[in-house]
Motif scaffolding. Structure first.
Motif, mmCIF file in Angstrom:
data_model
loop_
_atom_site.group_PDB
_atom_site.id
_atom_site.type_symbol
_atom_site.label_atom_id
_atom_site.label_comp_id
_atom_site.label_asym_id
_atom_site.label_seq_id
_atom_site.Cartn_x
_atom_site.Cartn_y
_atom_site.Cartn_z
ATOM 1 N N PRO B 78 0.833 -1.199 0.000
ATOM 2 C CA PRO B 78 0.000 0.000 0.000
ATOM 3 C C PRO B 78 0.871 1.255 0.000
ATOM 4 O O PRO B 78 1.974 1.234 0.553
ATOM 5 N N PRO B 79 0.409 2.333 -0.613
ATOM 6 C CA PRO B 79 1.196 3.571 -0.624
ATOM 7 C C PRO B 79 1.341 4.141 0.790
ATOM 8 O O PRO B 79 0.523 3.833 1.662
ATOM 9 N N PRO B 80 2.347 4.965 1.014
ATOM 10 C CA PRO B 80 2.600 5.532 2.340
ATOM 11 C C PRO B 80 1.385 6.270 2.880
ATOM 12 O O PRO B 80 1.089 6.177 4.072
ATOM 13 N N SER B 81 0.689 6.995 2.028
ATOM 14 C CA SER B 81 -0.454 7.772 2.513
ATOM 15 C C SER B 81 -1.493 6.849 3.145
ATOM 16 O O SER B 81 -2.012 7.132 4.223
ATOM 17 N N VAL B 82 -1.750 5.711 2.477
ATOM 18 C CA VAL B 82 -2.715 4.761 3.020
ATOM 19 C C VAL B 82 -2.182 4.153 4.318
ATOM 20 O O VAL B 82 -2.913 3.990 5.291
ATOM 21 N N THR B 83 -0.876 3.866 4.312
ATOM 22 C CA THR B 83 -0.267 3.285 5.514
ATOM 23 C C THR B 83 -0.429 4.229 6.706
ATOM 24 O O THR B 83 -0.803 3.808 7.803
#
Ligand SMILES: Nc1ncnc2c1ncn2[C@@H]1O[C@H](COP(=O)(O)OP(=O)(O)OP(=O)(O)O)[C@@H](O)[C@H]1O
Ligand SMILES: [Mg+2]
Lengths: 259, 291
Positions: B78-83
């Motif tokens: 998952p992308p950092p923003s989602v993380t």
């Protein structure tokens, strides 16, 4: 009457594995309050002999006796200034010097403080007392080691090229001081140097060693010639100059000497 | 959004730093214009921090872009923003901090146990030949056993409670640490020992006043490194035998292919590690000012 021997090398030899460092068999009697200087080629075994007196090495055979007692281990009665003049990096200059007295229970804290100030001043380190050793010069580190050993107040001082890293002026001052301390406090000193001038100026007796394995080549009685008091004027005298030339000749011979 | 802000700020700081060094007259012609690739070159504290931040931001940005553009299936990464988002919901709704706290506590208890045992034993091993000769083969043997291989045994011995977890962590660190401590002691210069003896120290005084003091900086470094290993073993221990802690959280999320929760758990461990390490570095600096 000759003074009773105080520090005695009795048939001492020393091997490191197969390497013969002190030749069979080294004998030397040192009187109390005598100032002995070891001269000799590099690697001849001078440090090894001193370390055996210090109890940091054991003779392969024979023994060294102090006041009739065979030396078996290091103790405070024999202070050492090591050739590497190391100090503890985690202690300040003053704390390093004070370390020499750390295990002396006979001194009160006030007395220790007074001695600390005295010896710091003597070696010219009062202004650097709070600095850490890694921030001071090599010459200053050497002076820390000298002050620490003097502060410990041992009867016997073993000094391995203690003035090697000092500038000429400081060296001269400390030579005079050391000689004065030795006379005043009745210290017995073994001092190693490569500097013939220094040797003649300080010594009561000079021992000139051969190349390894160390054998005594010459023994020069300086005290008989110069007496106990050493002053700056003496350095420029004819007597001093003649002795110096003679010792230098011995040292040159020792360096070229084949065993 | 927040990440973007930091990125611009970092670049600004960096630009400023570059402008400042340009203003300085070039005293020596051969002096390199930037200190990036000078062996043991110097760099201002500011430039170093700016470089660290920029590098991290670049990694995060590439990761974000790569997943957003579909180069990498976000089901797997998952992308950092989602993380970060997941991290937040896990903190607010799923007791992430509590689990992190439990894990941290386990690590420190086991680590403390290892240290308390390893320091005196390690010192004894290198100070006294007899102790060294007796213990070295045993320690060396156990040291090479992989901790996961001992999981079944420790469950048989201690069940699945706290004891097993602490035991596994202890097992993974104690035997390594003992040898590191022994080595630190062995490296104390002989001259220090001799100085102590010639001013009249007894052996025990030499050990405590000089040798132990001399070894402290390298001992501290080794403790810091060993603490990191504790986390590795913690996750193993919590995966096989726990119903709480970060290892459990990660493992539970994996079961539902909830990759972003797995990532959030991993990131939490990374952050705890980063924070601990920075604190320990600071402590090191304060303790060993003389270095
Ligand atoms: N621990 C040791 N193990 C093996 N060999 C040693 C050891 N210590 C000294 N030696 C060797 O013994 C010899 C004498 O060394 P020593 O340090 O006593 O000489 P030195 O006369 O003090 O020399 P310098 O004037 O250079 O200080 C040298 O060849 C040295 O390599
Ligand atoms: Mg020597």
């Amino acid at each position: 009457m000759a003074p009773a021997p105080y520090l005695v090398f009795d048939g001492v030899t020393k091997y490191f594995g197969d390497l013969e460092v002190v030749a069979p068999s080294f004998n030397l009697d040192i009187a109390r309050n005598e100032f002995i200087v070891f001269l000799g080629p590099s690697g001849s075994g001078k440090t090894t002999l001193m370390r055996m007196v210090g109890g940091l090495e054991t003779p392969s055979s024979g023994e060294i006796r102090l006041r009739g007692q065979a030396i078996r281990e290091p103790d405070r009665d024999r202070g050492m200034v090591f050739q590497s003049y190391s100090s503890f990096p985690w202690l300040t200059v003053a704390q390093n010097v004070a370390f020499g007295m750390k295990y002396r229970l006979d001194l009160t804290p006030d007395r220790k403080k007074a001695r600390l100030d005295h010896y710091l001043k003597l070696v010219g380190l009062s202004d650097f007392s709070d600095a850490y050793p890694n921030k001071v010069s090599g010459g200053m580190r050497q002076r820390i080691a000298i002050a620490r050993t003097l502060a410990a107040g041992s009867d016997v001082l073993l000094m391995d090229e203690p003035f090697g890293a000092l500038d000429a002026q400081r060296r001269e001052d400390l030579q005079i001081e050391l000689r004065r301390i030795q006379q005043q406090d009745a210290k017995t000193i073994i001092f190693v140097t490569h500097d013939v001038d220094e040797a003649v100026f300080l010594a009561d007796r000079i021992i000139v060693f051969s190349k390894r394995p160390a054998r005594m080549l010459e023994e020069v009685d300086i005290a008989a010639e110069l007496g106990p008091d050493r002053t700056l004027e003496l350095r420029d005298s004819e007597r001093f100059f003649k002795l110096r030339t003679q010792v230098l000749k011995f040292v040159r011979a020792a360096a070229g000497h084949d065993n | 959004m927040t990440t973007k802000m930091t990125a611009t700020q970092a670049i600004e700081v960096d630009g400023e730093g570059a402008a400042m060094s340009d203003e300085q007259p070039q005293r020596i012609a051969r002096r390199p214009r930037n200190q990036f690739f000078v062996f043991r070159g110097t760099m201002s504290k500011r430039a170093q921090v700016a470089t660290s931040i920029t590098a991290s931001v670049v990694v995060i940005a590439v990761w974000e872009v790569a997943t957003r553009l579909g180069w990498i299936n976000s089901l797997f990464l998952p992308p950092p923003s989602v993380t970060v988002e997941t991290l937040w919901t896990m903190i607010t709704q799923k007791h992430l901090l509590w689990n992190a706290g439990i894990s941290t506590l386990r690590v420190w208890v086991a680590f403390a146990l290892s240290v308390v045992m390893a320091v005196p034993i390690g010192i004894a091993m290198s100070s006294f030949r007899g102790v060294g000769a007796a213990l070295e083969p045993i320690v060396d043997f156990i040291r090479y056993l992989p901790v996961p291989a001992l999981v079944p045994l420790s469950i048989i011995w201690f069940g699945v409670g706290e004891t097993t977890k602490i035991f596994l962590l202890w097992l993974g660190t104690f035997f390594q640490l003992v040898l590191l401590v022994a080595d630190d002691m062995r490296r104390v210069p002989q001259e220090y020992v001799e100085i102590a003896y010639t001013v009249g120290a007894r052996p025990f005084q030499m050990l405590s006043d000089v040798a132990f003091r001399a070894m402290q900086p390298s001992l501290f470094d080794n403790l810091r490194i060993t603490l990191g290993w504790c986390w590795t073993y913690l996750i193993i221990a919590e995966i096989v035998a726990a119903d709480n802690g970060l290892g459990f959280v990660i493992w539970a999320a994996r079961r539902y292919m909830n990759t972003s929760e797995v990532m959030a758990g991993v990131v939490t461990i990374g952050l705890i590690g980063l924070l601990t390490d920075q604190i320990l570095r600071l402590v090191h600096k304060r303790l060993f000012r003389y270095l």
